[in-house]
Design an enzyme around this catalytic site. Structure first.
Site, PDB file in Angstrom:
ATOM      1  N   HIS A 116      43.524  14.629  30.273  1.00 41.10           N
ATOM      2  CA  HIS A 116      42.535  14.949  29.236  1.00 41.10           C
ATOM      3  C   HIS A 116      43.076  14.594  27.850  1.00 41.10           C
ATOM      4  CE1 HIS A 116      41.094  18.157  32.251  1.00 41.10           C
ATOM      5  NE2 HIS A 116      40.252  17.134  32.295  1.00 41.10           N
TER       6      HIS A 116
ATOM      7  N   LYS B 266      30.154  30.204  37.127  1.00 38.52           N
ATOM      8  CA  LYS B 266      31.297  29.556  37.762  1.00 38.52           C
ATOM      9  C   LYS B 266      32.561  30.354  37.488  1.00 38.52           C
ATOM     10  CE  LYS B 266      33.744  25.145  37.823  1.00 38.52           C
ATOM     11  NZ  LYS B 266      33.894  23.853  37.177  1.00 38.52           N
TER      12      LYS B 266
ATOM     13  N   ARG C 227      39.398   7.832  37.304  1.00 36.41           N
ATOM     14  CA  ARG C 227      40.655   7.746  38.037  1.00 36.41           C
ATOM     15  C   ARG C 227      40.541   6.793  39.212  1.00 36.41           C
ATOM     16  NH1 ARG C 227      40.598  14.079  38.037  1.00 36.41           N
ATOM     17  NH2 ARG C 227      38.734  13.414  39.119  1.00 36.41           N
TER      18      ARG C 227
ATOM     19  N   SER D 282      42.201  18.668  37.122  1.00 33.06           N
ATOM     20  CA  SER D 282      42.283  20.120  36.901  1.00 33.06           C
ATOM     21  C   SER D 282      42.224  20.882  38.214  1.00 33.06           C
ATOM     22  CB  SER D 282      41.153  20.582  35.976  1.00 33.06           C
ATOM     23  OG  SER D 282      41.360  20.103  34.677  1.00 33.06           O
TER      24      SER D 282
END
Length: 165
Positions: free
Chosen positions: A22, A46, A99, A136
């Site tokens: 990040h 969440k 990615r 993450s």
């Protein structure tokens, strides 16, 4: 030859936790635009490892340590559309990291919809190959199982994770 610049871009994410990947995206977004709005998503339904204020604090401390605090702003991204948020902050583009091809498959339809809804472009940045394995969710999993994650996170995120252990 210089690259075209938009004055403001949005870098959205949950950032739970804020990783070196990040941080790399924030640095690179700041090289593309005069102003980067880091939009921390908040979904009360969440279960996050780090609460919203801790995530915002980690990002602020990290960006300040990198000398990016004058070019960045940290905002909370609510439940509305990302394009509405972009309009609100005057952003011409969204920055997303890729990615792998799986990330592109996930991100492409959203990018096309954002363009359709509000003429907001998405700038995809290929993740640095040395950081491409970091996410993450994997950091949270490794941390939960007692593994070492310090080399995947900036110091402020390491400290925040230590506080929730």
């Amino acid at each position: 030859m210089s690259s075209p610049r938009t004055s403001t871009v949005v870098l959205p994410g949950s950032f739970d936790p804020f990783t070196l990947g990040h941080l790399d995206l924030a640095r690179r977004a700041a090289a593309l635009a005069e102003h980067v709005v880091v939009a921390v998503s908040h979904n009360p339904g969440k279960k996050n490892l780090l609460d919203l204020e801790t995530r915002r604090s980690v990002i602020a401390e990290t960006l300040q340590a990198e000398g990016l605090d004058g070019r960045t702003e940290i905002r909370t991204l609510g439940r509305g559309l990302l394009v509405d948020f972009c309009r609100e902050v005057g952003a011409g583009a969204v920055v997303r990291g890729l990615r792998s091809q799986l990330d592109l498959a996930y991100e492409e339809p959203m990018a096309r919809m954002n363009r359709h809804l509000a003429d907001i472009d998405t700038v995809f940045l290929l993740t640095d190959q040395n950081l491409a394995h970091i996410s993450s969710s994997l950091v949270r999993e490794v941390h939960a199982l007692g593994g070492e994650v310090d080399d995947m996170l900036p110091p402020a995120a390491v400290a925040a994770l230590a506080d929730v252990s």
